[in-house]
Design an enzyme around this catalytic site. Sequence first.
Site, PDB file in Angstrom:
ATOM      1  N   HIS A 173       0.849  -1.191   0.000  1.00  0.00           N
ATOM      2  CA  HIS A 173       0.000   0.000   0.000  1.00  0.00           C
ATOM      3  C   HIS A 173       0.886   1.243   0.000  1.00  0.00           C
ATOM      4  O   HIS A 173       1.963   1.261   0.592  1.00  0.00           O
ATOM      5  CB  HIS A 173      -0.918   0.009   1.222  1.00  0.00           C
ATOM      6  CG  HIS A 173      -1.961   1.077   1.144  1.00  0.00           C
ATOM      7  ND1 HIS A 173      -1.722   2.375   1.529  1.00  0.00           N
ATOM      8  CD2 HIS A 173      -3.244   1.045   0.701  1.00  0.00           C
ATOM      9  CE1 HIS A 173      -2.818   3.097   1.320  1.00  0.00           C
ATOM     10  NE2 HIS A 173      -3.757   2.312   0.827  1.00  0.00           N
ATOM     11  N   GLU A 243      -3.926   2.002  -7.142  1.00  0.00           N
ATOM     12  CA  GLU A 243      -4.371   3.073  -6.253  1.00  0.00           C
ATOM     13  C   GLU A 243      -3.505   4.317  -6.452  1.00  0.00           C
ATOM     14  O   GLU A 243      -2.408   4.421  -5.884  1.00  0.00           O
ATOM     15  CB  GLU A 243      -4.265   2.636  -4.787  1.00  0.00           C
ATOM     16  CG  GLU A 243      -5.202   1.544  -4.387  1.00  0.00           C
ATOM     17  CD  GLU A 243      -5.417   1.541  -2.887  1.00  0.00           C
ATOM     18  OE1 GLU A 243      -6.565   1.690  -2.450  1.00  0.00           O
ATOM     19  OE2 GLU A 243      -4.429   1.411  -2.142  1.00  0.00           O
TER      20      GLU A 243
HETATM   21  O1  LIG Z   1      -7.029   1.283   1.464  1.00  0.00           O
HETATM   22  C1  LIG Z   1      -7.783   1.990   0.882  1.00  0.00           C
HETATM   23  C2  LIG Z   1      -7.385   2.807  -0.210  1.00  0.00           C
HETATM   24  O2  LIG Z   1      -6.156   3.352   0.078  1.00  0.00           O
HETATM   25  C3  LIG Z   1      -8.410   3.827  -0.623  1.00  0.00           C
HETATM   26  O3  LIG Z   1      -8.792   4.656   0.442  1.00  0.00           O
HETATM   27  P1  LIG Z   1     -10.014   5.683   0.253  1.00  0.00           P
HETATM   28  O4  LIG Z   1     -11.145   4.888  -0.304  1.00  0.00           O
HETATM   29  O5  LIG Z   1     -10.299   6.218   1.622  1.00  0.00           O
HETATM   30  O6  LIG Z   1      -9.542   6.726  -0.703  1.00  0.00           O
END
Ligand SMILES: O=C[C@H](O)COP(=O)(O)O
Length: 331
Positions: A173, A243
């Site tokens: 991540h 992401e």
């Molecule tokens: O772990 C989750 C992702 O990093 C996305 O986070 P979010 O939906 O709060 O932008």
Amino acid sequence: MHGSTTNAYPTWRHNEQELHKVGEDVLSRMPRDCSSPAVEVPRWQYTLSFEKHLVTPKIVNTASLTPHDVKEVRSPGTTSKPQLQHIKRLNGTIEEVKKIVTTLNEAEVPSEDVVEVVVSPPYVFLSMVKSLLRNDFSIAAQNCWVRKGGAFTGEVSAEMLVNLGIPWVILGHSERRLLLNESNEIVGDKTAYALSQGLKVIACVGETFEQRESGSTLAVVAAQTKAIAERLSIWSNIVLAYEPVWAIGTGKVATPSQAQDVHSELRKWLHDNIGAEVAASTRIIYGGSVNGANCKELAAQPDVDGFLVGGASLKPEFIDIIKSATVKESA
Ligand SMILES: O=C[C@H](O)COP(=O)(O)O
């Protein structure tokens, strides 16, 4: 495949010299930038991340668990079922976590052959969530140690997760890449080791705002993916999560076109570098400010196979996100 680094991480019994060697190895591989890659799975995948109020995948804050991510993934032309993963960061209390699990347990969502839901709470809540969560939802840890467990105080090994009956782990991540200096190579090593122990991996890749602005998005995610791919021989237990760092927790979701472009390029990279079968069967999910309002349009993109959801996973709308797994089917 790593030559001299393969056995650099001692197991339970080692001496001071070995530990020093491990430390030097890790430090020598710490990145000076944040380019990194990711992995695979069946078609649709939804990952719910309880970032501030819930319990799952990621370890983010301690005081409050917030449902951080719900992801839906669907890979074109695959026989694998959707996968929904619910990830929570380092926030939350026992009471908050139980409340979130109760909400999930009572939710009416598409069947397992349509969407796979994975909830990812912080380590300390894994066992509790596992014992309370409905059987058709799965669980992921938010990280694990890079090699075999041993004298690495504070770390949690892949073997421990397997022993707990946790089937999934999220690796790479952006928060770990950026805040904890996890390099592409470390993420690749973690992914390979977790897979070798029988865990399924959700490997995250994504560019920063500066990298996107400079036109290096595809190069960044390709490099991140390559560092993982060159350590793997089997892709059946990997899901790649794209992401974009600038979209995570910012409310600035990637447009459907932006997401599709990167997902398409990632699939093309897999096709050109790994093979047509892996490219077709690997789920590539999107994460970054997914919510109930934008999930359907994103889910309709041909190469978006699910979501990794953070903030919205703490709210009732996360059920709508899970349900968006059916968008392609009804199109
Ligand atoms: O772990 C989750 C992702 O990093 C996305 O986070 P979010 O939906 O709060 O932008």
